[in-house]
Design an enzyme around this catalytic site. Structure first.
Site, PDB file in Angstrom:
ATOM      1  N   SER A 158       3.743  -5.447   0.492  1.00 40.21           N
ATOM      2  CA  SER A 158       3.227  -4.266   1.177  1.00 40.21           C
ATOM      3  C   SER A 158       4.156  -3.869   2.335  1.00 40.21           C
ATOM      4  O   SER A 158       5.352  -3.679   2.116  1.00 40.21           O
ATOM      5  CB  SER A 158       1.788  -4.521   1.648  1.00 40.21           C
ATOM      6  OG  SER A 158       1.181  -3.328   2.084  1.00 40.21           O
ATOM      7  N   ASP A 209      -2.264   0.063  -8.410  1.00 41.57           N
ATOM      8  CA  ASP A 209      -1.968   0.154  -6.980  1.00 41.57           C
ATOM      9  C   ASP A 209      -1.997   1.615  -6.540  1.00 41.57           C
ATOM     10  O   ASP A 209      -1.160   2.419  -6.957  1.00 41.57           O
ATOM     11  CB  ASP A 209      -0.597  -0.454  -6.702  1.00 41.57           C
ATOM     12  CG  ASP A 209      -0.280  -0.567  -5.221  1.00 41.57           C
ATOM     13  OD1 ASP A 209      -1.020   0.002  -4.395  1.00 41.57           O
ATOM     14  OD2 ASP A 209       0.705  -1.244  -4.893  1.00 41.57           O
ATOM     15  N   HIS A 268      -3.587  -2.699  -5.023  1.00 38.24           N
ATOM     16  CA  HIS A 268      -2.647  -3.142  -3.989  1.00 38.24           C
ATOM     17  C   HIS A 268      -2.965  -4.545  -3.481  1.00 38.24           C
ATOM     18  O   HIS A 268      -2.063  -5.336  -3.213  1.00 38.24           O
ATOM     19  CB  HIS A 268      -2.685  -2.132  -2.831  1.00 38.24           C
ATOM     20  CG  HIS A 268      -1.558  -2.268  -1.862  1.00 38.24           C
ATOM     21  ND1 HIS A 268      -0.249  -1.972  -2.191  1.00 38.24           N
ATOM     22  CD2 HIS A 268      -1.531  -2.672  -0.558  1.00 38.24           C
ATOM     23  CE1 HIS A 268       0.528  -2.171  -1.138  1.00 38.24           C
ATOM     24  NE2 HIS A 268      -0.224  -2.603  -0.146  1.00 38.24           N
TER      25      HIS A 268
END
Length: 365
Positions: free
Chosen positions: A142, A298, A332
């Site tokens: 991330s 995601d 995610h």
């Protein structure tokens, strides 16, 4: 508990990308394993995580990436010396809005804008202070992937390989829109007081709402439907269950995070544009090895973001392996969860024997 190291004082102030000078700067960090001169792996953490990447023993609190880091894990601390540090601008020990400025008052909203490149500069100062001049790898999920990418572009000779998991080179308008709504929730809370709130109370409702907004984007639509849709089992079914879940996530967050720090980090991500300027990676004679990972479902930084990074790196002479995680559709958040396919790919990429058998100019797919 993390260790604290001062990496900048008045004589060695940190000059930020925006031109501001920052001193003192303290960094909270943790290490795992034993350094042998060539086995250091730096973990760059996501937006709201910290230096505590993994538990150091059975009686330690869980880390945010225990599934990936530890003895026998993909990033094996029996073989690798792992370093993880709270980012500049965070609120878990490293200098940020919640720490005290030279006038002994909290920085608050006065804290200068921080860029992803500034976070990397602090990481590099920390490594220099620890006596580590080269890394086996830089790994980040991330926002940590954004840091790893920036590090790769600006200082490609610092590490033999870089792993960017669910990262981006430039947030989309959709990403920035979600962040704008989260930011509004904080700024419109009467407890924000222009950023000059006292430690403790502050804009708790606004910060909790901001976290709820962000958390929704970390789960795929499929996962939300699975948990809270009409076919969900028991008490998790229906709108009230989803609202209760989000309330819980927001409540947990405000007990550990600072609103000004959250705004600082959101701003750094929003402004990130990795390929907008010249980088050192174009001139390095022996490019490092790169692994890009994208995650099914995601909604933040999906496959297109990794493909964009791969194309831009290729244009600069750096080939990257791209692994698209298909074993999960969680979204995610899967970057931090137990995902066997992802774990195996990372472990294989970091393994010395496997990598040494590959051509220096390219990667396995």
């Amino acid at each position: 508990m993390p260790e604290l190291l001062r990496i900048a004082n008045q004589a060695t102030a940190l000059t930020l990308s925006g031109g501001a000078s920052l001193a003192p700067v303290d960094v909270a960090y943790e290490t795992h394993g034993t350094f042998d001169g060539s086995n250091a792996v730096f973990i760059c953490h996501p937006l709201t995580c910290d230096a505590h990447v993994a538990a150091r023993g059975p009686h330690d609190d869980p880390g945010w990436w225990d599934v990936m880091v530890g003895p026998g894990r993909p990033i094996d601390t029996r073989r690798h010396f792992v370093i993880c540090a709270n980012v500049l601008g965070g609120c878990s020990g490293t200098t940020g809005a919640a720490t005290r400025a030279a006038d002994d008052a909290p920085w608050g909203a006065r804290f200068p804008d921080v860029e992803i490149s500034d976070m990397v500069a602090v990481h590099r100062r920390l490594l220099a202070a620890l006596g580590i001049d080269r890394l086996h790898a830089v790994v980040g999920p991330s926002m940590g992937g954004c840091q790893a990418l920036q590090w790769l572009l600006d200082h490609p000779a610092d590490a033999d390989r870089f792993v960017i998991i669910a990262g981006t080179a430039r947030p989309s308008a959709d990403n920035r829109a979600w962040n704008a709504v989260a930011r509004h929730a904080i700024l419109s809370d009467e407890g924000y007081r222009g950023g000059a709130y006292a430690p403790g109370p502050g804009p708790l409702a606004g910060l909790a709402t901001a976290r709820m907004i962000g958390h929704l984007t970390y789960l795929s639509e499929t996962e939300l439907e699975r948990r809270f849709g009409p076919s969900a089992a028991g008490p998790h079914r229906g709108p009230s269950a989803l609202a209760s879940y989000l309330d819980h996530q927001g409540g947990k967050f405000v007990r550990r995070f600072d609103a000004n720090a959250y705004l600082t980090l959101l701003g750094a991500v929003d402004r990130f544009d990795a390929f907008s300027r010249r980088s050192a990676v174009t001139t390095t004679p022996c490019p490092p090895r790169v692994l890009l990972v994208s995650l099914s479902g995601d909604r933040r930084f999906g496959r297109a973001h990794s493909e964009h990074i791969a194309a831009e790196l290729a244009a600069r002479g750096v080939e990257a392996a791209h692994h698209h995680e298909t074993g999960s559709d969680l979204g995610h958040d899967a970057a931090l969860l137990d995902q066997p396919e992802l774990a195996a790919r990372v472990a294989d990429f970091l393994d010395l024997d496997t990598i040494q058998s590959l051509p220096r100019t390219g990667h396995a797919t």
